[in-house]
Motif scaffolding. Structure first.
Motif, PDB file in Angstrom:
ATOM      1  N   ASN A 227       7.848   3.463   7.882  1.00  0.00           N
ATOM      2  CA  ASN A 227       6.698   2.662   7.488  1.00  0.00           C
ATOM      3  C   ASN A 227       6.714   1.312   8.210  1.00  0.00           C
ATOM      4  O   ASN A 227       7.637   0.519   8.023  1.00  0.00           O
ATOM      5  N   PRO A 228       5.720   1.015   9.061  1.00  0.00           N
ATOM      6  CA  PRO A 228       5.744  -0.246   9.815  1.00  0.00           C
ATOM      7  C   PRO A 228       5.152  -1.430   9.059  1.00  0.00           C
ATOM      8  O   PRO A 228       5.190  -2.558   9.553  1.00  0.00           O
ATOM      9  N   TRP A 229       4.589  -1.194   7.871  1.00  0.00           N
ATOM     10  CA  TRP A 229       3.830  -2.224   7.170  1.00  0.00           C
ATOM     11  C   TRP A 229       4.691  -2.976   6.158  1.00  0.00           C
ATOM     12  O   TRP A 229       5.587  -2.403   5.538  1.00  0.00           O
ATOM     13  N   PHE A 230       4.396  -4.250   5.979  1.00  0.00           N
ATOM     14  CA  PHE A 230       4.926  -5.021   4.860  1.00  0.00           C
ATOM     15  C   PHE A 230       4.075  -4.646   3.650  1.00  0.00           C
ATOM     16  O   PHE A 230       2.897  -4.997   3.574  1.00  0.00           O
ATOM     17  N   SER A 231       4.662  -3.894   2.695  1.00  0.00           N
ATOM     18  CA  SER A 231       3.845  -3.289   1.649  1.00  0.00           C
ATOM     19  C   SER A 231       4.694  -2.966   0.439  1.00  0.00           C
ATOM     20  O   SER A 231       5.920  -3.125   0.436  1.00  0.00           O
ATOM     21  N   THR A 232       4.037  -2.469  -0.613  1.00  0.00           N
ATOM     22  CA  THR A 232       4.695  -1.955  -1.805  1.00  0.00           C
ATOM     23  C   THR A 232       4.229  -0.520  -2.030  1.00  0.00           C
ATOM     24  O   THR A 232       3.363  -0.008  -1.302  1.00  0.00           O
ATOM     25  N   ASP A 233       4.754   0.120  -3.084  1.00  0.00           N
ATOM     26  CA  ASP A 233       4.352   1.505  -3.355  1.00  0.00           C
ATOM     27  C   ASP A 233       2.997   1.597  -4.042  1.00  0.00           C
ATOM     28  O   ASP A 233       2.566   2.684  -4.415  1.00  0.00           O
ATOM     29  N   LEU A 234       2.302   0.473  -4.212  1.00  0.00           N
ATOM     30  CA  LEU A 234       0.933   0.529  -4.717  1.00  0.00           C
ATOM     31  C   LEU A 234       0.036   1.267  -3.720  1.00  0.00           C
ATOM     32  O   LEU A 234      -0.860   2.023  -4.122  1.00  0.00           O
ATOM     33  N   VAL A 235       0.266   1.056  -2.430  1.00  0.00           N
ATOM     34  CA  VAL A 235      -0.528   1.705  -1.379  1.00  0.00           C
ATOM     35  C   VAL A 235       0.263   2.818  -0.700  1.00  0.00           C
ATOM     36  O   VAL A 235      -0.243   3.929  -0.506  1.00  0.00           O
ATOM     37  N   TRP A 236       1.535   2.532  -0.333  1.00  0.00           N
ATOM     38  CA  TRP A 236       2.335   3.489   0.431  1.00  0.00           C
ATOM     39  C   TRP A 236       3.591   3.868  -0.352  1.00  0.00           C
ATOM     40  O   TRP A 236       4.389   3.014  -0.728  1.00  0.00           O
ATOM     41  N   ASN A 237       3.794   5.149  -0.561  1.00  0.00           N
ATOM     42  CA  ASN A 237       4.982   5.651  -1.223  1.00  0.00           C
ATOM     43  C   ASN A 237       6.239   5.258  -0.445  1.00  0.00           C
ATOM     44  O   ASN A 237       6.237   5.234   0.784  1.00  0.00           O
ATOM     45  N   ASP A 238       7.332   4.981  -1.158  1.00  0.00           N
ATOM     46  CA  ASP A 238       8.573   4.553  -0.507  1.00  0.00           C
ATOM     47  C   ASP A 238       9.138   5.614   0.433  1.00  0.00           C
ATOM     48  O   ASP A 238       9.866   5.281   1.373  1.00  0.00           O
ATOM     49  N   ASN A 239       8.849   6.893   0.196  1.00  0.00           N
ATOM     50  CA  ASN A 239       9.392   7.969   1.024  1.00  0.00           C
ATOM     51  C   ASN A 239       8.490   8.357   2.189  1.00  0.00           C
ATOM     52  O   ASN A 239       8.826   9.275   2.944  1.00  0.00           O
ATOM     53  N   LEU A 240       7.366   7.669   2.324  1.00  0.00           N
ATOM     54  CA  LEU A 240       6.382   8.074   3.322  1.00  0.00           C
ATOM     55  C   LEU A 240       6.769   7.568   4.710  1.00  0.00           C
ATOM     56  O   LEU A 240       7.088   6.396   4.894  1.00  0.00           O
ATOM     57  N   ASN A 241       6.729   8.445   5.705  1.00  0.00           N
ATOM     58  CA  ASN A 241       6.855   8.084   7.112  1.00  0.00           C
ATOM     59  C   ASN A 241       5.535   8.395   7.810  1.00  0.00           C
ATOM     60  O   ASN A 241       4.728   9.197   7.322  1.00  0.00           O
ATOM     61  N   PHE A 242       5.306   7.775   8.966  1.00  0.00           N
ATOM     62  CA  PHE A 242       4.004   7.833   9.629  1.00  0.00           C
ATOM     63  C   PHE A 242       4.121   8.528  10.978  1.00  0.00           C
ATOM     64  O   PHE A 242       5.065   8.295  11.728  1.00  0.00           O
ATOM     65  N   GLU A 243       3.125   9.374  11.283  1.00  0.00           N
ATOM     66  CA  GLU A 243       3.054  10.053  12.566  1.00  0.00           C
ATOM     67  C   GLU A 243       2.079   9.311  13.471  1.00  0.00           C
ATOM     68  O   GLU A 243       0.890   9.210  13.162  1.00  0.00           O
ATOM     69  N   GLY A 244       2.595   8.792  14.584  1.00  0.00           N
ATOM     70  CA  GLY A 244       1.738   8.056  15.489  1.00  0.00           C
ATOM     71  C   GLY A 244       2.504   6.960  16.200  1.00  0.00           C
ATOM     72  O   GLY A 244       3.674   7.131  16.568  1.00  0.00           O
TER      73      GLY A 244
END
Length: 504
Positions: A227-244
């Motif tokens: 995850n490249p973003w400064f974020s919380t699990d409100l938007v992105w799950n902690d286990n999520l990785n991104f393709e791209g």
């Protein structure tokens, strides 16, 4: 007598030189037998030494006739010569990483392994008054299979990662984890598979370009990246990785300045669709941009704030028609949890519904964090997150679905934690309390937290928990997550999680 003495001395000198020569050759031969040197390297070293010796002899002026040489090499000098030769050979071998029998190959130093293991007990509780799951799944298309029967499970998560430094500017990363390929936000494995074996999936595989010398403020990652973003699990799950691919700019990353601005840009294909005469759906994309600033006053105080815009392309559903009954089937999401507003896009006359997203999603997200080490080593960590779906268009949804959907497009979260920021040592501890409110169409329900309300959107409630270090990099954690629906059919869910964690 003088001549005889000189002859005897010359004989001793030749003997001593031969001893030194044989000592050197035997040492090199021993290194070859032990595998420290190859035969080719050993022969090259001997030839180099012989060439150097011949040059030195050729450059030495001949002795004058009136000079009588009486060479003599004491035993102590012989030992010193042997030791010096051995030290020089071993020193050269160490410098070239082949002379130290205890050394590992150079490439091993460029690899870094990481991993963790989590064992979990989880209990799900459904208070009285919930609507039966049938009404959620049949009437609204929500992925809900249980709303009334309490259950419990034992689960585990195992992750193993490798970071490899290929060159000073290029690195690669890999991560294997438990889980399956059908759920991007969960890496847990439920125990109780009749002693069957578990599957491992490739969760990360990426290249990263970053040079501390030429462009220390710029890094680029591509592949399946963290995850490249400064974020919380409100938007992105902690286990999520991104393709791209993602580009990160941090002009003051290697300076001592207190204010450090940053910018992150990313482009991620969500679903690749091969169009044909019978398939009219378009590829789905996520584009994102975030800017912010980190303030590091000193080792005791730091804060960070970021403003992000996430734009989903071709994400809403398109109804099929009688003449093209399957043309837009792939506009339905490939994965979803629950909460987003859905509508049936199946062609007229088709009795099996196909649910797709009614709204578009363009998210404006503000995230902030402050870490205050005012009671060293006890920290007070404050986190806040706010998200708004500015892509929700009520009139477009009405035209697309025939439904007049009320906008529920806001989400926010506040969290306070007291204790150590991470569980590193024995007796480290932390307690925390959080409140979150996430409306139905505030974010895409597929990628938000999968534990609170058992995943998805259209929920609100509290999270209470704590952690305690049992040993170095080993800790126990517990959480109580209590949630209710914000709108629609009644659905209350309480979740208790007890975890034993270890990492390396």
């Amino acid at each position: 007598m003088l001549v005889l003495a000189g002859g005897q001395a010359w004989g001793d000198e030749r003997e001593d030189l031969e001893v030194v020569r044989q000592t050197t050759m035997n040492l090199i031969s021993a290194l070859v037998k032990k595998g420290v040197l190859t035969q080719e390297v050993a022969e090259a070293m001997v030839k180099q030494a012989e060439d150097a010796a011949r040059k030195k002899v050729a450059a030495t002026p001949p002795a004058q006739d009136n000079v009588v040489r009486v060479p003599y090499i004491p035993e102590t000098v012989k030992r010193e010569i042997r030791q010096q030769i051995e030290q020089e050979v071993v020193a050269q071998a160490k410098a070239e990483r082949w002379g130290d029998v205890n050394a590992v190959p150079e490439w091993v130093d460029r690899l870094q392994w990481t991993g963790d293991l989590r064992l979990r007990y989880q209990a799900n509780r459904f208070p009285a008054g919930n609507a039966p799951e049938y009404y959620f799944s049949q009437g609204y298309g929500q992925n809900i299979t249980d709303t009334t029967q309490d259950n419990q499970a034992f689960r585990m998560r195992a992750r193993l990662g490798l970071n490899a430094k290929i060159t000073p500017a290029i690195s690669a990363g890999f991560q294997l984890t438990t889980g399956n390929t059908n759920n991007p936000v969960s890496t847990t494995q439920t125990l109780g598979q009749y002693e069957n074996k578990y599957s491992l999936v490739l969760d990360r595989a990426f290249l990263k370009a970053h040079s501390d010398e030429t462009l220390p403020w710029l890094s680029v990652s591509a592949g399946r990246i963290p995850n490249p973003w400064f974020s919380t699990d409100l938007v992105w799950n902690d286990n999520l990785n991104f393709e791209g691919a993602a580009l990160h700019v941090d002009p003051n990353a290697q300076t001592s300045r207190q204010l450090r601005p940053f910018v992150t840009l990313g482009a991620f294909p969500l679903q690749s669709i091969e169009r044909s005469l019978t398939v009219s759906a378009s590829n789905k994309w996520l584009f994102g941009a975030q800017t912010g600033v980190e303030w590091i006053k000193d080792t005791n105080t730091r804060a960070k704030i970021g403003l992000a815009y996430y734009d989903y392309r071709n994400i809403h559903g398109i109804p099929n028609t009688a003449t093209a009954p399957n043309a837009f089937d792939q506009t339905a999401p490939a994965f979803r949890q629950k909460g987003n507003t859905l509508f049936d896009i199946s062609a007229p006359g088709v009795t099996t519904p196909l649910w797709a997203l009614a709204a578009d999603y363009q998210l404006l997200n503000l995230t902030a964090m402050a870490d205050l080490n005012v009671y060293d080593p006890v920290h007070i960590i404050l986190t806040g997150d706010y998200v708004k779906n500015i892509g929700f268009n009520r009139s477009e949804i009405l035209a697309r679905t025939g439904q007049d959907v009320q906008p529920q497009t806001t989400g926010y979260m506040a969290r306070v934690a007291v204790g150590m920021p991470t569980m590193l040592l024995k007796n480290d501890w932390q307690v925390f309390l959080a409140y979150r409110h996430l409306e139905a169409d505030a974010v895409l329900d597929a990628f938000t937290d999968s534990d609170f309300h058992l995943g998805g959107t259209n929920n609100k409630g509290f999270i209470l928990g704590g952690q305690y270090g049992l040993d170095k990099n080993t800790w126990l954690s517990a959480r109580w997550l209590s949630s209710n629906q914000i709108s629609g059919l009644p659905l209350s869910i309480d979740v208790f999680q007890l975890d034993l964690n270890a990492k390396f």
